[in-house]
Design a protein around this motif. Sequence first.
Motif, PDB file in Angstrom:
ATOM      1  N   CYS A 129       1.389   9.243  -7.576  1.00 20.61           N
ATOM      2  CA  CYS A 129       0.462  10.311  -7.170  1.00 20.61           C
ATOM      3  C   CYS A 129       0.637  10.686  -5.701  1.00 20.61           C
ATOM      4  O   CYS A 129       0.668  11.867  -5.341  1.00 20.61           O
ATOM      5  CB  CYS A 129      -0.986   9.885  -7.415  1.00 20.61           C
ATOM      6  SG  CYS A 129      -1.409   9.759  -9.143  1.00 20.61           S
ATOM      7  N   ILE A 166       2.378  14.686 -13.059  1.00 21.55           N
ATOM      8  CA  ILE A 166       2.814  13.310 -13.344  1.00 21.55           C
ATOM      9  C   ILE A 166       3.218  13.277 -14.815  1.00 21.55           C
ATOM     10  O   ILE A 166       2.377  13.392 -15.694  1.00 21.55           O
ATOM     11  CB  ILE A 166       1.685  12.280 -13.081  1.00 21.55           C
ATOM     12  CG1 ILE A 166       1.234  12.324 -11.624  1.00 21.55           C
ATOM     13  CG2 ILE A 166       2.138  10.873 -13.488  1.00 21.55           C
ATOM     14  CD1 ILE A 166       2.138  11.643 -10.653  1.00 21.55           C
ATOM     15  N   VAL A 173      -4.480   8.721 -13.216  1.00 20.82           N
ATOM     16  CA  VAL A 173      -4.091   9.982 -12.554  1.00 20.82           C
ATOM     17  C   VAL A 173      -5.309  10.901 -12.405  1.00 20.82           C
ATOM     18  O   VAL A 173      -5.497  11.553 -11.370  1.00 20.82           O
ATOM     19  CB  VAL A 173      -2.961  10.679 -13.360  1.00 20.82           C
ATOM     20  CG1 VAL A 173      -2.664  12.057 -12.804  1.00 20.82           C
ATOM     21  CG2 VAL A 173      -1.703   9.826 -13.354  1.00 20.82           C
ATOM     22  N   ILE A 230       0.948   3.936 -10.450  1.00 18.51           N
ATOM     23  CA  ILE A 230       0.288   5.246 -10.486  1.00 18.51           C
ATOM     24  C   ILE A 230       0.028   5.760  -9.071  1.00 18.51           C
ATOM     25  O   ILE A 230       0.250   6.938  -8.765  1.00 18.51           O
ATOM     26  CB  ILE A 230      -1.037   5.163 -11.281  1.00 18.51           C
ATOM     27  CG1 ILE A 230      -0.751   4.861 -12.747  1.00 18.51           C
ATOM     28  CG2 ILE A 230      -1.840   6.451 -11.173  1.00 18.51           C
ATOM     29  CD1 ILE A 230      -1.941   4.351 -13.519  1.00 18.51           C
TER      30      ILE A 230
END
Length: 544
Positions: free
Chosen positions: A187, A202, A396, A183
Amino acid sequence: MALHVPRAPGFAQMMKEGAKHFSGLEEAVYRNIDACKELAKTTISAYGPHGQNKMVINHLEKLFVTNDAATILRELEVEHPAAKILVMASQQQEQECGDGTNFVLGFAGALLENAEELLRMGLSVAEVTEGYEMALKKALDVLPGLSLGTVKNMRNKEEVLPAIRTAIMSKQYGNEDFLADLITNACISILPEKLSFSVDNIRVCKISGSGILQSSVVQGMVFKRQVEGDVTKTEKSKIAVFSCPLDAMQTETKGTVLIKNAEELLSFSKGEENLMEEQIKEIADTGVKVIVTGGKVGDLALHYANKYKLMIVRLLSKWDLRRLCQSIGATALPKITAPTTEECGYCDQVYVDEIGDTPVIVFKQDKKESPIATIVIRGSTDNIMDDIERAIDDGVNTFKALTKDSRLVPGAGAVEIELARQISTFGESLPGLEQYSVKKFAESLEIVPKALAKNAGVKATEVLSKLYAAHHEKRVNTGVDIEAEGAAVLDSAEAKIYDLLITKFWGLRFATAAACTVLRVDQIIMAKKAGGPKAKQNKDWDED
């Protein structure tokens, strides 16, 4: 003379028959508190890394196996009006921070449970709510002082990773290091110059098979589809995007054609073919290698696209089409014409791949930073992949919250115990009856370390006494150690277990506001439900 019909006395005489009315402490307040306590009890057992999963089957008979409170509440469709207030508070928390919904529910439930004790002791509702609001103000004043510092550089993976890891840990314990790394990479790779991060950028693509550790990040977009034509791979391509079908336009009016000989019959469809070829050739002449369309692809168009070596991708969703345009920098054209240089998109690699036994089309950017990244999730069952998707969503959202306020506080229940200690001391200095509710507010904060210990199978009272002992010695970062055997504590700053200050800030506010709202209700008036009697069914009808 008309006969006088006696009506029920009191409030009922004003309402239609069938209306319900509850008032006073016994009927309204305690009933509401009971409903909220039950709801909080349901979700608090899913709190933390060792939280239990819930199996929820929604009204469409879809099965959810998860410990994500937001999902559980959304699918349960709570009917009780007081419990709904708690659900709304947790939904606000979900919108504001994307995480911490279970904290809001559990804490609000604990506040109401303790309020019930105070009310039975003889305090008035006003004194309880006033005390809670004073305690909240004190908590929000103390909270910034407990901050461990800030994430200074949002593009530095080492700084961002621990905050996201903690958020993932409570959802996917055991896979948190791998998923947090995935993640964080996704990001940071799409973070624009101005730290305005959008969660929608995302994307998640779930493909069953293999295991969680086979999941990966793709710079660009992945679609579970096949291409329409023969070309399956292009590199450094210009891309034309059309929101209309790639087909000959149908005329609005019907026409009748009179054909007199064989020659006319042969040349009849020539015009249409020539026009189609001309259109496809014009597009190919601009240097376009890939055509993306939002409608159906005609056989004729497909034939000429194969002739001019063009790759054809058909996307059924207009949202996918928009996101692809954003990803490759193209403009969706409403009519089949040759695009200008500005209207074309660019992508380093467009190719058809097979992941497991699922065919996918990948739009991948190599050097240029893509504004959209896709996380490809692998897993053995749909339920597992859905749960990982929810964990990714939380991660996220945590990253987004960090771009708003990058202050971190110690996790593992350390913040709650320190707040409880300081608010309890503050309560003792108050002269009025509010001191009781301020102390109960402090007691309610213990719900977090209690839940962490209980769900890990450890005696909560032993853990609490060790935590308070450590915090009285000014070791303010001491939290619950869920990995050690027996009741143990650890320094959460050393163990890199961090929570976001903004999540705690809003969680405390929403939970207290919801609890005070429920307490201030002293009457429940339910009008008669709308709708007449059920229609009589014919005895020959099927049951369903």
